[in-house]
Enzyme design. Structure first.
Site, PDB file in Angstrom:
ATOM      1  N   ASP A 147      -1.646  11.946  15.426  1.00 34.95           N
ATOM      2  CA  ASP A 147      -2.357  11.579  16.648  1.00 34.95           C
ATOM      3  C   ASP A 147      -1.535  11.975  17.878  1.00 34.95           C
ATOM      4  O   ASP A 147      -2.001  12.714  18.755  1.00 34.95           O
ATOM      5  CB  ASP A 147      -2.629  10.068  16.650  1.00 34.95           C
ATOM      6  CG  ASP A 147      -3.518   9.646  17.801  1.00 34.95           C
ATOM      7  OD1 ASP A 147      -3.929  10.505  18.600  1.00 34.95           O
ATOM      8  OD2 ASP A 147      -3.811   8.442  17.928  1.00 34.95           O
TER       9      ASP A 147
ATOM     10  N   ASP B 277      -9.185   4.380  10.998  1.00 31.76           N
ATOM     11  CA  ASP B 277      -7.723   4.316  10.988  1.00 31.76           C
ATOM     12  C   ASP B 277      -7.284   2.882  11.345  1.00 31.76           C
ATOM     13  O   ASP B 277      -7.741   2.322  12.344  1.00 31.76           O
ATOM     14  CB  ASP B 277      -7.214   5.308  12.052  1.00 31.76           C
ATOM     15  CG  ASP B 277      -5.719   5.539  12.004  1.00 31.76           C
ATOM     16  OD1 ASP B 277      -5.118   5.330  10.931  1.00 31.76           O
ATOM     17  OD2 ASP B 277      -5.152   5.958  13.034  1.00 31.76           O
TER      18      ASP B 277
HETATM   19  P1  13P Z   1       1.624   9.634  15.161  1.00 37.82           P
HETATM   20  O1  13P Z   1       1.788   8.635  16.249  1.00 37.82           O
HETATM   21  O2  13P Z   1       2.965  10.069  14.624  1.00 37.82           O
HETATM   22  O3  13P Z   1       0.794  10.785  15.530  1.00 37.82           O
HETATM   23  O4  13P Z   1       0.891   8.886  13.929  1.00 37.82           O
HETATM   24  C1  13P Z   1      -0.493   8.706  13.951  1.00 37.82           C
HETATM   25  C2  13P Z   1      -0.969   7.768  12.897  1.00 37.82           C
HETATM   26  O5  13P Z   1      -0.276   7.374  11.984  1.00 37.82           O
HETATM   27  C3  13P Z   1      -2.371   7.350  12.994  1.00 37.82           C
HETATM   28  O6  13P Z   1      -2.683   6.398  12.027  1.00 37.82           O
HETATM   29  O1  G3H Z   2      -1.824   4.692  14.538  1.00 33.75           O
HETATM   30  C1  G3H Z   2      -2.432   4.584  15.587  1.00 33.75           C
HETATM   31  C2  G3H Z   2      -3.156   5.750  16.130  1.00 33.75           C
HETATM   32  O2  G3H Z   2      -2.283   6.646  16.749  1.00 33.75           O
HETATM   33  C3  G3H Z   2      -4.283   5.301  17.011  1.00 33.75           C
HETATM   34  O3  G3H Z   2      -3.845   4.898  18.262  1.00 33.75           O
HETATM   35  O4  G3H Z   2      -4.961   2.713  18.694  1.00 33.75           O
HETATM   36  O5  G3H Z   2      -4.097   4.101  20.575  1.00 33.75           O
HETATM   37  O6  G3H Z   2      -6.136   4.811  19.310  1.00 33.75           O
HETATM   38  P1  G3H Z   2      -4.821   4.081  19.275  1.00 33.75           P
HETATM   39 ZN    ZN Z   3      -1.077   5.074  11.570  1.00 32.46          ZN
END
Ligand code: 13P
Ligand code: G3H
Ligand code: ZN
Length: 324
Positions: free
Chosen positions: A271, A94
Site C-alpha cells: 500500500d 484488508d
Molecule cells: P505497507 O504499508 O508496507 O504497504 O503494507 C500494506 C499492508 O500490509 C496492507 O495490509
Molecule cells: O494495512 C493497512 C493498509 O495500508 C490500509 O491503510 O487503513 O490507511 O487505508 P488505511
Molecule cells: Zn496489512
C-alpha cells in the site's frame, strides 16, 4: 447478496495453490480511488499477473461502499473489454476487524476477506476467525487470518511493537479456524518507517527462521506477508526534493521479498509504495508546473508512475508476471 462470481471475480484458493507450487507471490495492492485502481489493473494486465485488489475499512469509508463495489466491477470490465486481459481478479477486505464488517463485504460482492483478530487473545482470535470462516465458506469466499502482531499501524489497530508469530500456534490455529491463508509477523511493519537505522546501516533481515518453522508445521499452507512495501529511495528523494518530509523512510529490501515469494509466502501486501509514488509525482508537477490546475495533469503522471512500479514489482520482485 451480490455473488462475486457474477462480477467476474475469483477467490484466492486456486491462485494460492499455484503460487505456492510455482515459487511466486500474488500481489495485493490497496486502492482508495480511481487512478490507483486504473494503475493496478493496467499494470497487472500488461505484466500478465493475477491481482488482489485490496480494500481497507478506511478505504471503504473514504470511497463509499457502493461506489467501491461498482469500481471493482468497472475494473473487471476495463480489464476484459478494453485491455483484452483475462487476469484473475480478487476483491479482498484488508484488516477486517469485526464479523459484521466481513459479512457486509461478502454481501456486497467481495471474493475474499481478512479477519484480523491479532489484537485479541489467542482463544478470542480463534473464535472470531472461525465464525467468519463458517459464514464466508457458505458463499465460497476465502478467508485470511493473522497470528502475531506487526509493528506500526494496522488500520484502527495500533501496535507499538512487533510480536513475532509463534510457530507453535500455527497448526492449531489453522486446524481450529479453517482459514484459507495465514498472515504472519516476521519483522515487516506497516507504513513508510519500517526500521530505525543509523547512517549507512542496512535494514535487518526478515525472520526467515520463523517462516521456516511455520512451513515445517503447515507445509504448503498459503502464508501472507503484510507491510511489504520497499519504500523506494528514489521516490523518497523525489518527494523530499519537492517539499516532502519523509526523512528516514525505509522499507523491506526487494531481495528479501523475492526470497519470501519463493517460499510458501503467496500473497504480498503493498500500500505505502503506491501512496509514495503518487505523492512524489504530484509534488513534482506542482513544483515544476505551478500554473497547472487540471487534476488530470497531476493525477495522470502519478497514475503512470504507479503503473510502472507495479509492472516492476510483478516482474522483478513477486515473480507473478506471466502467471495469469
Ligand atoms: P505497507 O504499508 O508496507 O504497504 O503494507 C500494506 C499492508 O500490509 C496492507 O495490509
Ligand atoms: O494495512 C493497512 C493498509 O495500508 C490500509 O491503510 O487503513 O490507511 O487505508 P488505511
Ligand atoms: Zn496489512
Amino acid at each position: 447478496m451480490t455473488d462475486y462470481k457474477k462480477l467476474g471475480l475469483v477467490n484466492t484458493r486456486e491462485l494460492f495453490k499455484k503460487a505456492v507450487g510455482g515459487g511466486y507471490a500474488i500481489p495485493a495492492y490497496n486502492f482508495n480511488n480511481m487512478e490507483q485502481l486504473q494503475a493496478i489493473i493496467s499494470g497487472c494486465a500488461e505484466s500478465g499477473s493475477p491481482v488482489i485488489l485490496q480494500v481497507s475499512s478506511g478505504a471503504r469509508k473514504y470511497a463509499n461502499q457502493t461506489m467501491l463495489r461498482y469500481m471493482a466491477q468497472g475494473a473487471v470490465a476495463m480489464a476484459r473489454e478494453d485491455l483484452k486481459s483475462n487476469i484473475p481478479i480478487v476483491l479482498h477486505l484488508d484488516h477486517g476487524d469485526t464479523y459484521e464488517l466481513c459479512v457486509s463485504c461478502i454481501e456486497s460482492g467481495f471474493s475474499s476477506v481478512m479477519i484480523d483478530g491479532s489484537s485479541h487473545s489467542y482463544d478470542d482470535n480463534v473464535a472470531l476467525t472461525k465464525k467468519v470462516v463458517e459464514y464466508a465458506h457458505k458463499y465460497d469466499v476465502t478467508v485470511e487470518g493473522e497470528l502475531g502482531v506487526l509493528g506500526g499501524i494496522e488500520d484502527d489497530v495500533k501496535a507499538e511493537k512487533s510480536n513475532y508469530t509463534k510457530p507453535a500456534e500455527v497448526e492449531d490455529f489453522v486446524k481450529k479456524t479453517g482459514v484459507d491463508s495465514l498472515a504472519i509477523s516476521i519483522g515487516t511493519s506497516h507504513g513508510a518507517f519500517k526500521f530505525k537505522l543509523k547512517p549507512g546501516e542496512n535494514p535487518p533481515p526478515l525472520r526467515f527462521d520463523i517462516l521456516e518453522e511455520v512451513e515445517k508445521r503447515i507445509p504448503g499452507f498459503p502464508i501472507v506477508l503484510h507491510g511489504s512495501s520497499s519504500v523506494p529511495p528514489e521516490y523518497v528523494a523525489l518527494c523530499n526534493k519537492y517539499g516532502g518530509k519523509l526523512d528516514n523512510a525505509v522499507g523491506v529490501p526487494e531481495e528479501q521479498l523475492r526470497k519470501a515469494a519463493k517460499s510458501s509466502v503467496c500473497k504480498i501486501n503493498i500500500d505505502t509504495d503506491g501512496r509514495l509514488v503518487m505523492t512524489a509525482k504530484i509534488r513534482e508537477v506542482f513544483a515544476e508546473k505551478p500554473s497547472e490546475f487540471d487534476p488530470r495533469k497531476y493525477l495522470g503522471p502519478a497514475r503512470e508512475a504507479l503503473k510502472n512500479l507495479i509492472i516492476h514489482k510483478n516482474r522483478e520482485v513477486l515473480g507473478s508476471a506471466d502467471k495469469a
